[in-house]
Write a protein that holds these residues in place. Structure first.
Motif, PDB file in Angstrom:
ATOM      1  N   LYS A   1       0.832  -1.207   0.000  1.00  0.00           N
ATOM      2  CA  LYS A   1       0.000   0.000   0.000  1.00  0.00           C
ATOM      3  C   LYS A   1       0.869   1.261   0.000  1.00  0.00           C
ATOM      4  O   LYS A   1       1.825   1.368   0.759  1.00  0.00           O
ATOM      5  CB  LYS A   1      -0.916   0.017   1.221  1.00  0.00           C
ATOM      6  CG  LYS A   1      -2.088  -0.951   1.134  1.00  0.00           C
ATOM      7  CD  LYS A   1      -2.961  -0.843   2.377  1.00  0.00           C
ATOM      8  CE  LYS A   1      -4.146  -1.783   2.319  1.00  0.00           C
ATOM      9  NZ  LYS A   1      -4.969  -1.706   3.557  1.00  0.00           N
ATOM     10  N   GLY A   2       0.506   2.211  -0.834  1.00  0.00           N
ATOM     11  CA  GLY A   2       1.231   3.475  -0.867  1.00  0.00           C
ATOM     12  C   GLY A   2       2.498   3.433  -1.692  1.00  0.00           C
ATOM     13  O   GLY A   2       3.245   4.423  -1.734  1.00  0.00           O
ATOM     14  N   HIS A   3       2.777   2.327  -2.346  1.00  0.00           N
ATOM     15  CA  HIS A   3       3.964   2.211  -3.207  1.00  0.00           C
ATOM     16  C   HIS A   3       3.503   2.005  -4.651  1.00  0.00           C
ATOM     17  O   HIS A   3       3.165   0.885  -5.041  1.00  0.00           O
ATOM     18  CB  HIS A   3       4.839   1.039  -2.763  1.00  0.00           C
ATOM     19  CG  HIS A   3       5.415   1.205  -1.388  1.00  0.00           C
ATOM     20  ND1 HIS A   3       6.577   1.909  -1.140  1.00  0.00           N
ATOM     21  CD2 HIS A   3       4.984   0.745  -0.186  1.00  0.00           C
ATOM     22  CE1 HIS A   3       6.847   1.875   0.156  1.00  0.00           C
ATOM     23  NE2 HIS A   3       5.898   1.181   0.756  1.00  0.00           N
ATOM     24  N   PRO A   4       3.493   3.050  -5.461  1.00  0.00           N
ATOM     25  CA  PRO A   4       2.986   2.919  -6.835  1.00  0.00           C
ATOM     26  C   PRO A   4       3.832   2.018  -7.724  1.00  0.00           C
ATOM     27  O   PRO A   4       3.366   1.573  -8.782  1.00  0.00           O
ATOM     28  CB  PRO A   4       3.016   4.369  -7.347  1.00  0.00           C
ATOM     29  CG  PRO A   4       4.006   5.074  -6.480  1.00  0.00           C
ATOM     30  CD  PRO A   4       3.905   4.427  -5.137  1.00  0.00           C
ATOM     31  N   ASN A   5       5.063   1.751  -7.310  1.00  0.00           N
ATOM     32  CA  ASN A   5       5.937   0.897  -8.126  1.00  0.00           C
ATOM     33  C   ASN A   5       5.904  -0.564  -7.687  1.00  0.00           C
ATOM     34  O   ASN A   5       6.736  -1.363  -8.115  1.00  0.00           O
ATOM     35  CB  ASN A   5       7.377   1.408  -8.068  1.00  0.00           C
ATOM     36  CG  ASN A   5       7.992   1.288  -6.680  1.00  0.00           C
ATOM     37  OD1 ASN A   5       7.300   1.470  -5.680  1.00  0.00           O
ATOM     38  ND2 ASN A   5       9.273   0.962  -6.618  1.00  0.00           N
ATOM     39  N   VAL A   6       4.943  -0.918  -6.823  1.00  0.00           N
ATOM     40  CA  VAL A   6       4.866  -2.283  -6.298  1.00  0.00           C
ATOM     41  C   VAL A   6       3.570  -2.942  -6.766  1.00  0.00           C
ATOM     42  O   VAL A   6       2.492  -2.345  -6.691  1.00  0.00           O
ATOM     43  CB  VAL A   6       4.942  -2.290  -4.759  1.00  0.00           C
ATOM     44  CG1 VAL A   6       4.794  -3.712  -4.226  1.00  0.00           C
ATOM     45  CG2 VAL A   6       6.263  -1.688  -4.296  1.00  0.00           C
ATOM     46  N   HIS A   7       3.690  -4.175  -7.230  1.00  0.00           N
ATOM     47  CA  HIS A   7       2.532  -4.931  -7.718  1.00  0.00           C
ATOM     48  C   HIS A   7       2.467  -6.260  -6.958  1.00  0.00           C
ATOM     49  O   HIS A   7       3.487  -6.937  -6.789  1.00  0.00           O
ATOM     50  CB  HIS A   7       2.668  -5.212  -9.215  1.00  0.00           C
ATOM     51  CG  HIS A   7       3.093  -4.007 -10.010  1.00  0.00           C
ATOM     52  ND1 HIS A   7       2.204  -3.121 -10.571  1.00  0.00           N
ATOM     53  CD2 HIS A   7       4.343  -3.532 -10.309  1.00  0.00           C
ATOM     54  CE1 HIS A   7       2.869  -2.161 -11.201  1.00  0.00           C
ATOM     55  NE2 HIS A   7       4.167  -2.387 -11.058  1.00  0.00           N
ATOM     56  N   THR A   8       1.280  -6.639  -6.525  1.00  0.00           N
ATOM     57  CA  THR A   8       1.084  -7.908  -5.828  1.00  0.00           C
ATOM     58  C   THR A   8       0.165  -8.784  -6.671  1.00  0.00           C
ATOM     59  O   THR A   8      -0.979  -8.409  -6.935  1.00  0.00           O
ATOM     60  CB  THR A   8       0.479  -7.684  -4.427  1.00  0.00           C
ATOM     61  OG1 THR A   8       1.309  -6.781  -3.698  1.00  0.00           O
ATOM     62  CG2 THR A   8       0.384  -8.994  -3.673  1.00  0.00           C
ATOM     63  N   LEU A   9       0.674  -9.944  -7.077  1.00  0.00           N
ATOM     64  CA  LEU A   9      -0.022 -10.777  -8.047  1.00  0.00           C
ATOM     65  C   LEU A   9      -0.317 -12.153  -7.481  1.00  0.00           C
ATOM     66  O   LEU A   9       0.393 -12.662  -6.608  1.00  0.00           O
ATOM     67  CB  LEU A   9       0.836 -10.928  -9.313  1.00  0.00           C
ATOM     68  CG  LEU A   9       1.351  -9.632  -9.952  1.00  0.00           C
ATOM     69  CD1 LEU A   9       2.321  -9.952 -11.078  1.00  0.00           C
ATOM     70  CD2 LEU A   9       0.199  -8.790 -10.452  1.00  0.00           C
ATOM     71  N   LEU A  10      -1.377 -12.768  -8.020  1.00  0.00           N
ATOM     72  CA  LEU A  10      -1.738 -14.140  -7.687  1.00  0.00           C
ATOM     73  C   LEU A  10      -1.605 -15.006  -8.934  1.00  0.00           C
ATOM     74  O   LEU A  10      -2.242 -14.735  -9.962  1.00  0.00           O
ATOM     75  CB  LEU A  10      -3.178 -14.214  -7.175  1.00  0.00           C
ATOM     76  CG  LEU A  10      -3.416 -14.093  -5.676  1.00  0.00           C
ATOM     77  CD1 LEU A  10      -4.914 -14.144  -5.390  1.00  0.00           C
ATOM     78  CD2 LEU A  10      -2.701 -15.201  -4.909  1.00  0.00           C
ATOM     79  N   ALA A  11      -0.781 -16.034  -8.846  1.00  0.00           N
ATOM     80  CA  ALA A  11      -0.627 -16.974  -9.953  1.00  0.00           C
ATOM     81  C   ALA A  11      -1.582 -18.145  -9.770  1.00  0.00           C
ATOM     82  O   ALA A  11      -1.961 -18.480  -8.643  1.00  0.00           O
ATOM     83  CB  ALA A  11       0.812 -17.478 -10.001  1.00  0.00           C
ATOM     84  N   PRO A  12      -1.999 -18.792 -10.852  1.00  0.00           N
ATOM     85  CA  PRO A  12      -2.854 -19.971 -10.719  1.00  0.00           C
ATOM     86  C   PRO A  12      -2.104 -21.112 -10.035  1.00  0.00           C
ATOM     87  O   PRO A  12      -0.881 -21.237 -10.165  1.00  0.00           O
ATOM     88  CB  PRO A  12      -3.205 -20.323 -12.165  1.00  0.00           C
ATOM     89  CG  PRO A  12      -2.118 -19.708 -12.988  1.00  0.00           C
ATOM     90  CD  PRO A  12      -1.713 -18.461 -12.261  1.00  0.00           C
ATOM     91  N   ASN A  13      -2.817 -21.918  -9.299  1.00  0.00           N
ATOM     92  CA  ASN A  13      -2.216 -23.072  -8.630  1.00  0.00           C
ATOM     93  C   ASN A  13      -1.976 -24.172  -9.661  1.00  0.00           C
ATOM     94  O   ASN A  13      -2.888 -24.567 -10.383  1.00  0.00           O
ATOM     95  CB  ASN A  13      -3.142 -23.571  -7.532  1.00  0.00           C
ATOM     96  CG  ASN A  13      -2.495 -24.638  -6.680  1.00  0.00           C
ATOM     97  OD1 ASN A  13      -2.307 -25.757  -7.121  1.00  0.00           O
ATOM     98  ND2 ASN A  13      -2.156 -24.276  -5.449  1.00  0.00           N
TER      99      ASN A  13
END
Length: 412
Positions: free
Chosen positions: A97-109
């Motif tokens: 949160k608050g970091h525009p250069n950070v992405h949090t992703l979910l990959a398929p199992n």
């Protein structure tokens, strides 16, 4: 006959010492090399599995890199079941949160979706597929790797040389519990730093490395990963196929903190690492371990009964473990100063040096095991490694098979 045995043991020992000397020379030369500024836009991919306090600290370090150029961080973990996700996911979302250069992703199992590759490979592919077009450098770091603020800068700088295909750091195991199994595991990992340098047998370690995006694409890495178990050994093959160098950065050390380890955990981990090496086609490293470490260890052990009852010359063989202990202590002085100055690290290095011969013997036995095994368990999933680019996902292990391990056990 005795003279031949003694000569063989010392021939191998001298070879090891020469490797350590070469490591010293390379590290000194690299630390004295001045390069022009080079700060292309970079992407850092950090695949995650599980969560603990150390993982949280490692994540925060990625957000505060001393890098003059722009960089984006891609945290990626995976789904579980129809509506769940790995426990790291909400923590990563909160930290990002608050970091525009950070992405949090979910990959398929991979198990739930019947995908023909390892979960770590799938996580990496999921992140890369979201990259913006202006990314020029791809850096990889494991969740259990504790890095310094200059980590990204150190990895990127040598990539301005077009002869360099990839840069790589090294991992350093820091056991906080000084039981024998933990120390042996630490030596098994840490002594490999002495084998790194500017030579054709250098390897890419997935927990800390970087590659130019054009090399990544030219080497068709995504195609190599499509059915693969291991990502970093495929990067090794990619760089070699492109006729470029793998450049080791001696000050780019990622620390893995471990707690009390059991012999079962250590043997499972080291066996898995060697099976990966052998089945991925890195035979030079496997042969080196089998033909150098195992015979020397067995000769030393077999000499013990004869020392006092047959020929005192066997005492020269029994000196070898003590020489190896001192060699490791000397090698430890080649580590980055910031690492040597860490609290308790000197005490740990001294304690770990005492089990160097045991770690060498274990590595040799791991090499024998790898020649007869194709299956590994990694991240709660069983795989069969068929080749560098082919694998078979055999499904999740049962609770009865599961061994409780810290995050570091999931790294390669």
């Amino acid at each position: 006959m005795i003279s031949y045995i003694i000569g063989a043991v010392y021939f191998v020992l001298i070879f090891e010492v020469l490797l350590i000397i070469n490591s010293f020379r390379y590290a000194r030369r690299e630390r004295n090399t001045k390069r022009p500024d080079y700060t292309p836009k970079a992407a850092i991919i950090a695949p995650h599995y599980g969560w603990d306090d150390q993982t949280a600290e490692n994540v925060k370090r990625l957000l505060n890199q001393d890098y003059a150029g722009a960089y984006e961080v891609f945290f990626v973990t995976h789904t579980k079941g129809e509506s769940g996700y790995d426990e790291s996911y909400p923590h990563l979302l909160e930290i990002a949160k608050g970091h525009p250069n950070v992405h949090t992703l979910l990959a398929p199992n991979i198990v739930d979706n019947s995908l023909p590759r390892s979960q770590k490979v799938q996580n990496l592919m999921t992140a890369i597929e979201t990259f913006p077009n202006d990314i020029e450098i791809i850096a990889f770091v494991d969740a259990d790797a504790t890095i310094e603020q200059d980590w990204l800068k150190l990895l990127v700088q040598p990539l301005q040389d077009k002869k360099v295909g990839a840069t790589v750091g090294a991992r350093f195991y820091f056991p906080h519990t000084l039981n024998t199994a933990s120390l042996v595991e630490a030596i098994w990992i840490n002594f490999q730093i002495a084998l790194q340098g500017d030579h054709p047998f250098a390897m890419v370690w997935g927990g800390s490395n970087a590659i130019r995006r054009d090399s990544f694409e030219q080497g068709t890495v995504l195609q190599r990963w499509a059915n693969a178990t291991i990502e970093d050994h495929n990067l090794t093959h990619t760089v070699r196929d492109l006729k470029r160098k793998i450049h080791f950065v001696p000050d780019c050390i990622a620390v893995t903190h471990t707690e009390k380890r059991t012999w079962k955990q250590v043997i499972e981990f080291t066996n898995r690492q060697m099976v990966m090496t052998f089945r991925m086609g890195l035979k030079a490293q496997w042969w080196g371990t089998l033909l150098v470490l195992l015979p020397k260890a067995l000769l030393v052990i077999s000499s013990i009964p004869f020392t006092f009852y047959v020929d005192r010359r066997f005492l020269l063989v029994l000196l070898v473990p003590f020489i190896e202990i001192q060699s490791f202590r000397i090698f430890s002085r080649n580590l980055p100063r910031w690492l040597r100055d860490m609290p308790k690290i000197r005490e740990t290095l001294r304690a770990a040096s005492l089990v160097v011969p045991v770690a060498m013997l274990l590595a040799g036995l791991n090499a024998v095991y790898a020649a007869f095994q194709k299956k590994i368990v990694w991240g709660g999933v069983r795989y069969e490694i068929l080749s560098a680019t082919e694998s078979r996902v055999l499904g999740r292990i049962t609770e009865a098979d599961r061994t409780e391990v810290p995050n570091g056990e999931e790294s390669v």
